[in-house]
Motif scaffolding. Structure first.
Motif, PDB file in Angstrom:
ATOM      1  N   SER A  52       0.729  -7.391  -1.283  1.00 12.46           N
ATOM      2  CA  SER A  52       0.898  -6.711  -0.001  1.00 12.46           C
ATOM      3  C   SER A  52      -0.473  -6.453   0.611  1.00 12.46           C
ATOM      4  CB  SER A  52       1.649  -5.391  -0.194  1.00 12.46           C
ATOM      5  OG  SER A  52       0.842  -4.489  -0.912  1.00 12.46           O
ATOM      6  N   THR A  53      -0.526  -6.431   1.918  1.00  9.36           N
ATOM      7  CA  THR A  53      -1.790  -6.205   2.608  1.00  9.36           C
ATOM      8  C   THR A  53      -1.898  -4.790   3.148  1.00  9.36           C
ATOM      9  OG1 THR A  53      -0.796  -7.054   4.644  1.00  9.36           O
ATOM     10  CG2 THR A  53      -2.024  -8.624   3.271  1.00  9.36           C
ATOM     11  N   ASP A  54      -0.826  -4.033   3.118  1.00 12.81           N
ATOM     12  CA  ASP A  54      -0.839  -2.662   3.612  1.00 12.81           C
ATOM     13  C   ASP A  54      -1.605  -1.779   2.633  1.00 12.81           C
ATOM     14  OD1 ASP A  54      -0.401  -0.318   4.890  1.00 12.81           O
ATOM     15  OD2 ASP A  54       1.791  -0.313   4.651  1.00 12.81           O
ATOM     16  N   LYS A  55      -2.607  -1.062   3.135  1.00 11.34           N
ATOM     17  CA  LYS A  55      -3.475  -0.246   2.273  1.00 11.34           C
ATOM     18  C   LYS A  55      -2.702   0.865   1.569  1.00 11.34           C
ATOM     19  CE  LYS A  55      -7.713  -1.537   4.056  1.00 11.34           C
ATOM     20  NZ  LYS A  55      -8.566  -2.295   3.247  1.00 11.34           N
ATOM     21  N   SER A  56      -1.684   1.409   2.211  1.00 11.12           N
ATOM     22  CA  SER A  56      -0.941   2.513   1.592  1.00 11.12           C
ATOM     23  C   SER A  56      -0.060   2.035   0.436  1.00 11.12           C
ATOM     24  CB  SER A  56      -0.079   3.224   2.629  1.00 11.12           C
ATOM     25  OG  SER A  56       0.901   2.347   3.135  1.00 11.12           O
ATOM     26  N   LEU A  57       0.192   0.731   0.386  1.00 13.96           N
ATOM     27  CA  LEU A  57       1.040   0.197  -0.672  1.00 13.96           C
ATOM     28  C   LEU A  57       0.264  -0.390  -1.845  1.00 13.96           C
ATOM     29  CD1 LEU A  57       3.807  -1.532   1.470  1.00 13.96           C
ATOM     30  CD2 LEU A  57       3.868   0.699   0.369  1.00 13.96           C
ATOM     31  N   ILE A  58      -1.062  -0.303  -1.800  1.00 15.71           N
ATOM     32  CA  ILE A  58      -1.873  -0.867  -2.880  1.00 15.71           C
ATOM     33  C   ILE A  58      -1.589  -0.162  -4.197  1.00 15.71           C
ATOM     34  CG2 ILE A  58      -4.245  -1.103  -3.730  1.00 15.71           C
ATOM     35  CD1 ILE A  58      -5.077  -1.794  -0.889  1.00 15.71           C
ATOM     36  N   VAL A  59      -1.414   1.153  -4.156  1.00 18.98           N
ATOM     37  CA  VAL A  59      -1.119   1.912  -5.379  1.00 18.98           C
ATOM     38  C   VAL A  59       0.201   1.444  -5.970  1.00 18.98           C
ATOM     39  CG1 VAL A  59      -0.628   4.208  -6.296  1.00 18.98           C
ATOM     40  CG2 VAL A  59      -2.426   3.901  -4.594  1.00 18.98           C
ATOM     41  N   PHE A  60       1.191   1.232  -5.101  1.00 14.22           N
ATOM     42  CA  PHE A  60       2.474   0.736  -5.581  1.00 14.22           C
ATOM     43  C   PHE A  60       2.340  -0.665  -6.161  1.00 14.22           C
ATOM     44  CE2 PHE A  60       4.088   3.916  -2.530  1.00 14.22           C
ATOM     45  CZ  PHE A  60       4.859   4.654  -3.415  1.00 14.22           C
ATOM     46  N   GLY A  61       1.484  -1.474  -5.568  1.00 12.24           N
ATOM     47  CA  GLY A  61       1.255  -2.825  -6.078  1.00 12.24           C
ATOM     48  C   GLY A  61       0.646  -2.810  -7.468  1.00 12.24           C
ATOM     49  N   GLU A  62      -0.292  -1.892  -7.690  1.00 13.86           N
ATOM     50  CA  GLU A  62      -0.906  -1.787  -9.016  1.00 13.86           C
ATOM     51  C   GLU A  62       0.110  -1.283 -10.039  1.00 13.86           C
ATOM     52  OE1 GLU A  62      -4.290   0.709  -8.398  1.00 13.86           O
ATOM     53  OE2 GLU A  62      -5.397  -0.852  -7.330  1.00 13.86           O
ATOM     54  N   ALA A  63       0.913  -0.307  -9.649  1.00 18.06           N
ATOM     55  CA  ALA A  63       1.953   0.198 -10.552  1.00 18.06           C
ATOM     56  C   ALA A  63       2.975  -0.897 -10.852  1.00 18.06           C
ATOM     57  CB  ALA A  63       2.643   1.406  -9.936  1.00 18.06           C
ATOM     58  N   GLU A  64       3.283  -1.685  -9.841  1.00 15.01           N
ATOM     59  CA  GLU A  64       4.227  -2.785 -10.036  1.00 15.01           C
ATOM     60  C   GLU A  64       3.649  -3.829 -10.993  1.00 15.01           C
ATOM     61  OE1 GLU A  64       6.770  -5.992  -7.387  1.00 15.01           O
ATOM     62  OE2 GLU A  64       4.843  -5.281  -6.639  1.00 15.01           O
ATOM     63  N   ALA A  65       2.360  -4.105 -10.873  1.00 17.46           N
ATOM     64  CA  ALA A  65       1.724  -5.093 -11.749  1.00 17.46           C
ATOM     65  C   ALA A  65       1.783  -4.643 -13.208  1.00 17.46           C
ATOM     66  CB  ALA A  65       0.277  -5.317 -11.328  1.00 17.46           C
ATOM     67  N   VAL A  66       1.547  -3.362 -13.457  1.00 19.68           N
ATOM     68  CA  VAL A  66       1.619  -2.846 -14.823  1.00 19.68           C
ATOM     69  C   VAL A  66       3.052  -2.924 -15.339  1.00 19.68           C
ATOM     70  CG1 VAL A  66       1.383  -0.764 -16.234  1.00 19.68           C
ATOM     71  CG2 VAL A  66      -0.406  -1.377 -14.596  1.00 19.68           C
ATOM     72  N   THR A  67       3.996  -2.536 -14.507  1.00 19.22           N
ATOM     73  CA  THR A  67       5.406  -2.566 -14.894  1.00 19.22           C
ATOM     74  C   THR A  67       5.870  -3.981 -15.188  1.00 19.22           C
ATOM     75  OG1 THR A  67       5.809  -0.654 -13.480  1.00 19.22           O
ATOM     76  CG2 THR A  67       7.732  -1.895 -14.194  1.00 19.22           C
ATOM     77  N   VAL A  68       5.513  -4.906 -14.332  1.00 15.42           N
ATOM     78  CA  VAL A  68       5.877  -6.307 -14.542  1.00 15.42           C
ATOM     79  C   VAL A  68       5.256  -6.824 -15.822  1.00 15.42           C
ATOM     80  CG1 VAL A  68       5.518  -8.648 -13.640  1.00 15.42           C
ATOM     81  CG2 VAL A  68       6.350  -6.849 -12.124  1.00 15.42           C
TER      82      VAL A  68
END
Length: 158
Positions: A52-68
């Protein structure tokens, strides 16, 4: 799988019943689950490549990467994939590199080999695999609860 293992344990304890039929049922279940796990891992890898390119969703992207990563390793471990071997998830997540395959097989592949080869079946092997499955269930439940807490915290922060 867990049901089949309980039936196998029961047959081994009572020393009567059709062990070969129950073993065939277990192996059929394992074959189906291996294919399913491999498909899930493949889909996880595809979905993980989307960023994702949205700055507010970067934290969610990192959490998603760990979960995946956690689920990918768990499914590889359970399917007995050669790419996983004995898994060291914390080491992999910290170093962000793929772990190498170890010579020692995990509980799932070891018991599959015993079943397929027709060797003498030990009650300890079946109990070890059942405890491994129970540990995975408990860990997954704990992970799920933690993810819900973290998601709520992150949403409250945003």
């Amino acid at each position: 799988m867990k049901e089949s293992l309980k039936e196998i344990q029961s047959i081994l304890r009572r020393k009567r019943g059709d062990l070969s039929a129950e073993v065939k049922k277990y192996l059929a279940t394992r074959k189906f689950l291996k294919k399913s796990f491999q498909k899930v891992v493949k889909n996880l890898k595809v979905s993980q490549n989307k960023e994702s390119t949205d700055k507010s969703l970067i934290v969610f992207g990192e959490a998603e990467a760990v979960t995946v990563g956690v689920f990918e390793r768990m499914f590889c471990f359970m399917s007995g994939s050669k790419a996983c071997g004995k898994w060291s998830l914390v080491t992999e997540l910290m170093s962000q590199t793929k772990s190498t395959c170890e010579d020692e097989a995990n509980e799932f592949t070891r018991l599959d080999f015993v079943f397929e080869s027709g060797k003498l079946l030990n009650m300890e092997d079946v109990q070890l695999l059942e405890s491994c499955i129970q540990d995975l269930e408990d860990g997954t439940e704990s992970l799920s609860k933690s993810m819900i807490k973290y998601r709520v915290s992150l949403l409250n922060i945003l």
